[in-house]
Scaffold this motif. Sequence first.
Motif, mmCIF file in Angstrom:
data_model
loop_
_atom_site.group_PDB
_atom_site.id
_atom_site.type_symbol
_atom_site.label_atom_id
_atom_site.label_comp_id
_atom_site.label_asym_id
_atom_site.label_seq_id
_atom_site.Cartn_x
_atom_site.Cartn_y
_atom_site.Cartn_z
ATOM 1 N N TYR A 29 0.342 -2.479 -13.022
ATOM 2 C CA TYR A 29 0.474 -3.342 -11.842
ATOM 3 C C TYR A 29 0.891 -2.539 -10.620
ATOM 4 O O TYR A 29 1.698 -1.607 -10.699
ATOM 5 C CB TYR A 29 1.520 -4.427 -12.119
ATOM 6 N N SER A 30 0.336 -2.923 -9.460
ATOM 7 C CA SER A 30 0.766 -2.365 -8.177
ATOM 8 C C SER A 30 0.620 -3.451 -7.121
ATOM 9 O O SER A 30 -0.056 -4.460 -7.331
ATOM 10 C CB SER A 30 -0.066 -1.137 -7.793
ATOM 11 N N VAL A 31 1.254 -3.257 -5.974
ATOM 12 C CA VAL A 31 1.187 -4.257 -4.903
ATOM 13 C C VAL A 31 1.090 -3.573 -3.550
ATOM 14 O O VAL A 31 1.672 -2.508 -3.325
ATOM 15 C CB VAL A 31 2.412 -5.206 -4.957
ATOM 16 N N HIS A 32 0.303 -4.162 -2.669
ATOM 17 C CA HIS A 32 0.136 -3.689 -1.297
ATOM 18 C C HIS A 32 0.523 -4.846 -0.376
ATOM 19 O O HIS A 32 0.357 -6.006 -0.734
ATOM 20 C CB HIS A 32 -1.304 -3.264 -1.030
ATOM 21 N N GLU A 33 0.996 -4.545 0.819
ATOM 22 C CA GLU A 33 1.381 -5.627 1.722
ATOM 23 C C GLU A 33 1.008 -5.325 3.163
ATOM 24 O O GLU A 33 0.868 -4.174 3.555
ATOM 25 C CB GLU A 33 2.878 -5.926 1.612
#
Length: 337
Positions: free
Chosen positions: A301-305
């Motif tokens: 899992y990874s997240v960008h904002e």
Amino acid sequence: MNYLGSKTKLLGFIDTVVTECQFKINKPADEIVFCDLFSGSGKVANHFKDRFKVVANDLEYYSYATLCNLLNNDSSTAYECKPILDYMNYCMDGEQGFIYQNYSEDGGRTYFTNDNAKKIDAGISLVYRLYNEKELTEQQFYYCLCSVLEGADKVSNTTGLYTAYLKEFKGSSIKPIVFKGFQLKDSVADNDVYLGDANDLVKAVSGDILYLDPPYNQRQYSGDYHLLNTIAQNDKPEIAGITGKRVGRVGSPWSSKKKVEDEFRTLVESANFEFLVMSYSNESLMPSELVGDIMSANGKYSVHEMEHKRFSSKKGQKNAEGGETVTEYLHVLHKAG
């Protein structure tokens, strides 16, 4: 079309993240299957149609019609349909049909001027008649149908949603309706369009990149855009209330605080895709931490904002902290196995 949650201004951000996923897939781009499961206005699906094979879906019929036009038509359809749109714009008389009778000034609900409502009725009647008489192909039908939808939305006397109409006609709503054509991109593959529940469809399709843009809050799109469904379906439904909403509308569990977590968890576990990319803001029903926990249990899992201006049907409407921006997250899951 003015659309709640439209990703038009975020396409560059989404493209960057999707491209990162693309480079990790061992396939040529035109063999990659990109699925847009909550496609709405179709902006994201249309953005990728000249790169990937696209599978698109939505629960609302007006969206399904829009997707059929955007994904399965090209410039040849636009050329074929130009004489029909010219006739609608310059030669067609109005009709006192369902829209005029219920959603015009004479009908007691000022969604449209009398003249525009009559032209909407006449346009829909013509498009359906030509299709039923087999004078339009399915592709031409959706092209012309969407021209009526887009034209109607441009002159609607609302703030962008169809939950209410304005008492006084605003400037754009008193302009004569115009039935315009579309500039359509070419596709790299034959695309598939579905009308149905996201969690049912995800069990029946597979691919490489699954893009998710589910409802963020407890608003129901079937109510927010009920009139577009009525125009697109030409079905003269039972309506009720001051705003004339369709009776028997089906709500989405993704817009329910009690149901959304189970819906999301089931979808992630069921999805037969290598990558999942989910748009979700900091004003959404599920907190970012919960989304991350559920995705992490199913792979890497990874997240960008990214900060962006929030959609508002009212000028100057603030977010919960008093600002006019929201944080858009792109949650990415590389599924294990």
